[in-house]
Write an enzyme that holds these catalytic residues in place. Structure first.
Site, PDB file in Angstrom:
ATOM      1  N   ALA A  15      44.199  51.022  44.845  1.00  0.00           N
ATOM      2  CA  ALA A  15      45.194  51.720  45.672  1.00  0.00           C
ATOM      3  C   ALA A  15      45.555  50.939  46.929  1.00  0.00           C
ATOM      4  CB  ALA A  15      44.668  53.106  46.044  1.00  0.00           C
ATOM      5  N   GLY A  18      50.746  47.549  45.761  1.00  0.00           N
ATOM      6  CA  GLY A  18      51.615  47.683  44.593  1.00  0.00           C
ATOM      7  C   GLY A  18      51.688  49.070  43.969  1.00  0.00           C
ATOM      8  N   ARG A  40      39.738  45.893  48.889  1.00  0.00           N
ATOM      9  CA  ARG A  40      40.217  45.817  50.272  1.00  0.00           C
ATOM     10  C   ARG A  40      40.257  47.231  50.856  1.00  0.00           C
ATOM     11  NH1 ARG A  40      45.425  42.261  49.020  1.00  0.00           N
ATOM     12  NH2 ARG A  40      45.266  43.588  47.173  1.00  0.00           N
ATOM     13  N   ASP A  65      34.571  47.732  43.774  1.00  0.00           N
ATOM     14  CA  ASP A  65      34.930  46.658  42.847  1.00  0.00           C
ATOM     15  C   ASP A  65      34.639  47.207  41.459  1.00  0.00           C
ATOM     16  OD1 ASP A  65      35.066  44.457  41.181  1.00  0.00           O
ATOM     17  OD2 ASP A  65      34.204  43.090  42.658  1.00  0.00           O
ATOM     18  N   TYR A 158      45.338  37.651  29.262  1.00  0.00           N
ATOM     19  CA  TYR A 158      45.916  38.845  29.912  1.00  0.00           C
ATOM     20  C   TYR A 158      46.470  39.770  28.829  1.00  0.00           C
ATOM     21  CZ  TYR A 158      48.695  41.920  32.876  1.00  0.00           C
ATOM     22  OH  TYR A 158      49.212  43.037  33.486  1.00  0.00           O
ATOM     23  N   LYS A 162      45.344  43.694  27.971  1.00  0.00           N
ATOM     24  CA  LYS A 162      46.246  44.856  27.971  1.00  0.00           C
ATOM     25  C   LYS A 162      46.388  45.452  26.557  1.00  0.00           C
ATOM     26  CE  LYS A 162      47.125  45.310  32.375  1.00  0.00           C
ATOM     27  NZ  LYS A 162      46.728  46.515  33.115  1.00  0.00           N
ATOM     28  N   THR A 193      55.302  43.093  42.876  1.00  0.00           N
ATOM     29  CA  THR A 193      54.148  43.519  43.687  1.00  0.00           C
ATOM     30  C   THR A 193      53.415  42.225  44.070  1.00  0.00           C
ATOM     31  OG1 THR A 193      52.715  43.623  41.750  1.00  0.00           O
ATOM     32  CG2 THR A 193      53.878  45.660  42.325  1.00  0.00           C
ATOM     33  N   PHE A 195      51.220  41.123  42.219  1.00  0.00           N
ATOM     34  CA  PHE A 195      50.717  40.710  40.905  1.00  0.00           C
ATOM     35  C   PHE A 195      50.878  39.208  40.640  1.00  0.00           C
ATOM     36  CE2 PHE A 195      51.567  39.989  36.380  1.00  0.00           C
ATOM     37  CZ  PHE A 195      50.491  40.594  35.767  1.00  0.00           C
TER      38      PHE A 195
HETATM   39  P1  NDP Z   1      48.855  44.278  42.836  1.00  0.00           P
HETATM   40  O1  NDP Z   1      48.198  42.934  42.847  1.00  0.00           O
HETATM   41  O2  NDP Z   1      49.868  44.566  43.874  1.00  0.00           O
HETATM   42  O3  NDP Z   1      47.739  45.416  42.871  1.00  0.00           O
HETATM   43  C1  NDP Z   1      46.566  45.318  42.095  1.00  0.00           C
HETATM   44  C2  NDP Z   1      45.561  46.330  42.610  1.00  0.00           C
HETATM   45  O4  NDP Z   1      44.376  46.239  41.790  1.00  0.00           O
HETATM   46  C3  NDP Z   1      45.163  46.058  44.041  1.00  0.00           C
HETATM   47  O5  NDP Z   1      45.083  47.260  44.747  1.00  0.00           O
HETATM   48  C4  NDP Z   1      43.786  45.444  43.903  1.00  0.00           C
HETATM   49  O6  NDP Z   1      42.975  45.791  45.021  1.00  0.00           O
HETATM   50  C5  NDP Z   1      43.266  46.153  42.657  1.00  0.00           C
HETATM   51  N1  NDP Z   1      42.157  45.442  42.048  1.00  0.00           N
HETATM   52  C6  NDP Z   1      42.168  44.206  41.481  1.00  0.00           C
HETATM   53  N2  NDP Z   1      40.921  43.881  41.092  1.00  0.00           N
HETATM   54  C7  NDP Z   1      40.119  44.929  41.430  1.00  0.00           C
HETATM   55  C8  NDP Z   1      38.737  45.181  41.309  1.00  0.00           C
HETATM   56  N3  NDP Z   1      37.898  44.289  40.751  1.00  0.00           N
HETATM   57  N4  NDP Z   1      38.244  46.362  41.760  1.00  0.00           N
HETATM   58  C9  NDP Z   1      39.068  47.255  42.324  1.00  0.00           C
HETATM   59  N5  NDP Z   1      40.388  47.082  42.472  1.00  0.00           N
HETATM   60  C10 NDP Z   1      40.899  45.913  42.036  1.00  0.00           C
HETATM   61  O7  NDP Z   1      49.489  44.401  41.386  1.00  0.00           O
HETATM   62  P2  NDP Z   1      50.195  45.645  40.624  1.00  0.00           P
HETATM   63  O8  NDP Z   1      50.341  46.799  41.502  1.00  0.00           O
HETATM   64  O9  NDP Z   1      51.386  45.086  39.983  1.00  0.00           O
HETATM   65  O10 NDP Z   1      49.100  45.908  39.495  1.00  0.00           O
HETATM   66  C11 NDP Z   1      48.578  47.193  39.200  1.00  0.00           C
HETATM   67  C12 NDP Z   1      48.387  47.343  37.697  1.00  0.00           C
HETATM   68  O11 NDP Z   1      49.665  47.256  37.073  1.00  0.00           O
HETATM   69  C13 NDP Z   1      47.525  46.261  37.047  1.00  0.00           C
HETATM   70  O12 NDP Z   1      46.685  46.875  36.101  1.00  0.00           O
HETATM   71  C14 NDP Z   1      48.548  45.356  36.362  1.00  0.00           C
HETATM   72  O13 NDP Z   1      47.994  44.700  35.254  1.00  0.00           O
HETATM   73  C15 NDP Z   1      49.580  46.389  35.960  1.00  0.00           C
HETATM   74  N6  NDP Z   1      50.904  45.876  35.667  1.00  0.00           N
HETATM   75  C16 NDP Z   1      51.622  45.170  36.610  1.00  0.00           C
HETATM   76  C17 NDP Z   1      52.894  44.710  36.297  1.00  0.00           C
HETATM   77  C18 NDP Z   1      53.691  43.892  37.244  1.00  0.00           C
HETATM   78  O14 NDP Z   1      54.661  43.210  36.799  1.00  0.00           O
HETATM   79  N7  NDP Z   1      53.405  43.897  38.535  1.00  0.00           N
HETATM   80  C19 NDP Z   1      53.506  45.013  34.998  1.00  0.00           C
HETATM   81  C20 NDP Z   1      52.663  45.735  34.089  1.00  0.00           C
HETATM   82  C21 NDP Z   1      51.431  46.175  34.431  1.00  0.00           C
HETATM   83  P3  NDP Z   1      41.952  44.833  45.772  1.00  0.00           P
HETATM   84  O15 NDP Z   1      42.408  43.419  45.575  1.00  0.00           O
HETATM   85  O16 NDP Z   1      42.011  45.307  47.189  1.00  0.00           O
HETATM   86  O17 NDP Z   1      40.636  45.132  45.128  1.00  0.00           O
HETATM   87  C1  8X3 Z   2      52.642  42.406  33.836  1.00  0.00           C
HETATM   88  C2  8X3 Z   2      53.930  42.092  33.167  1.00  0.00           C
HETATM   89  O1  8X3 Z   2      55.135  40.393  31.691  1.00  0.00           O
HETATM   90  O2  8X3 Z   2      53.804  39.539  33.542  1.00  0.00           O
HETATM   91  O3  8X3 Z   2      51.779  43.089  33.004  1.00  0.00           O
HETATM   92  O4  8X3 Z   2      52.743  40.425  31.586  1.00  0.00           O
HETATM   93  S1  8X3 Z   2      53.877  40.550  32.456  1.00  0.00           S
END
Ligand code: NDP
Ligand code: 8X3
Length: 259
Positions: A15, A18, A40, A65, A158, A162, A193, A195
């Site tokens: 949380a 993103g 974080r 984590d 990856y 998924k 985001t 990501f």
């Molecule tokens: P962000 O990088 O903005 O957010 C990722 C979040 O996951 C952060 O809050 C991060 O928090 C947390 N996170 C990562 N590793 C851990 C861990 N080990 N323990 C706890 N929290 C963790 O990316 P998104 O918001 O885009 O990603 C969120 C989800 O959406 C992911 O599952 C991603 O695969 C999925 N997704 C994203 C897409 C995109 O294009 N952006 C498309 C499809 C799916 P912190 O680092 O503070 O721990």
């Molecule tokens: C994130 C979207 O297309 O980078 O899951 O895999 S993509």
């Protein structure tokens, strides 16, 4: 406001950024109480403080984590009893690392993706779902991806993580049949985001290139889908939502204009 969510407890992993942070905002506006976690912790805590004052909800943030099984068990067990009545679990914490041919990939990247996206999701779910079954109420929303429906070049591990989320969503639904607990997968395409910055190990220029010349989804778009799936009537289980930008037809088929 959807009154059915008022003071329902929603746990969102990842949380701090993103999609997870946007989902927290949407649920707070709907009156839910929030449990927000990420590594974080300070970011999650700041969000929790802001949302509780803006929406008069209860919000509690903590460091977690999801890869650390003992920490997941210990931290969730230590929640005050009232906070264990979780109605909605959003398994959002996740990441990609690298974009390399499998024979050139970095095994540390593989470990991180599998440990977070697959094992972390399982550890949190294993702890929370029994509480939902016991309470006779619950909804698990797994954030999957189009990467769990189509494999793309260099996506290999990856993609595998998924696809595993996709399989786990289907498996959870089967295993929870006969209970009131619902299971949904929300599977987005390109969302801007942190990501891609994470995927490319901090290379912001390369990350910006992912969204160049096209209009990606926003994290709010995904949060809307999560909220919609959760606010259907109790007899309705939305199994899967795939959402892509209008400029995207598959992971590799993206319409871009010159910029
Ligand atoms: P962000 O990088 O903005 O957010 C990722 C979040 O996951 C952060 O809050 C991060 O928090 C947390 N996170 C990562 N590793 C851990 C861990 N080990 N323990 C706890 N929290 C963790 O990316 P998104 O918001 O885009 O990603 C969120 C989800 O959406 C992911 O599952 C991603 O695969 C999925 N997704 C994203 C897409 C995109 O294009 N952006 C498309 C499809 C799916 P912190 O680092 O503070 O721990
Ligand atoms: C994130 C979207 O297309 O980078 O899951 O895999 S993509």
């Amino acid at each position: 406001m959807d009154t059915t969510l008022k003071h329902s407890i929603v746990l969102i992993t990842g949380a701090s950024s993103g999609i997870g942070a946007s989902t927290a905002v949407r649920f707070a506006a709907a009156g839910a109480d929030l449990l927000l976690c990420a590594r974080r912790h300070e970011r999650a805590a700041e969000l929790a403080a802001r949302l509780s004052s803006e929406h008069r909800i209860n919000a509690h943030a903590f460091a977690l984590d999801v890869r650390d099984r003992a920490a997941v068990e210990r931290t969730l067990d230590a929640l005050p009893e009232g906070w264990k009545r979780i109605s909605v679990l959003v398994n959002n914490a996740g990441l990609s690392r690298g974009l390399d041919p499998v024979h050139e990939g970095n095994p540390d990247d593989w470990d991180e993706m599998i440990d977070t996206n697959v094992k972390g999701l399982l550890y949190v779910s294993r702890k929370v779902i029994p509480w939902m079954v016991k309470n006779g109420r619950g909804h698990v929303v797994n954030i999957g991806s189009v990467a769990g429906h189509w494999v793309y070049p260099k996506g290999n591990v990856y993609n595998a993580s998924k696809y595993a989320v996709n399989a786990l969503t289907q498996g959870m639904k089967m295993d929870l049949l006969g209970t009131p607990v619902r299971v949904t997968s929300v599977d987005p395409g390109l969302v801007e985001t942190e990501f891609s910055v994470v995927r490319f190990h901090g290379d912001t220029e390369r990350a910006a290139g992912v969204y160049k010349g096209m209009t990606p989804l926003t994290p709010d778009d995904v949060a809307d889908a999560v909220l919609w799936s959760v606010t259907r009537p109790p007899h309705v289980n939305v199994s899967e939502i795939i959402l892509m930008p209008t400029d995207q037809a598959s992971p590799t088929l993206v319409h871009r204009t010159a910029t």
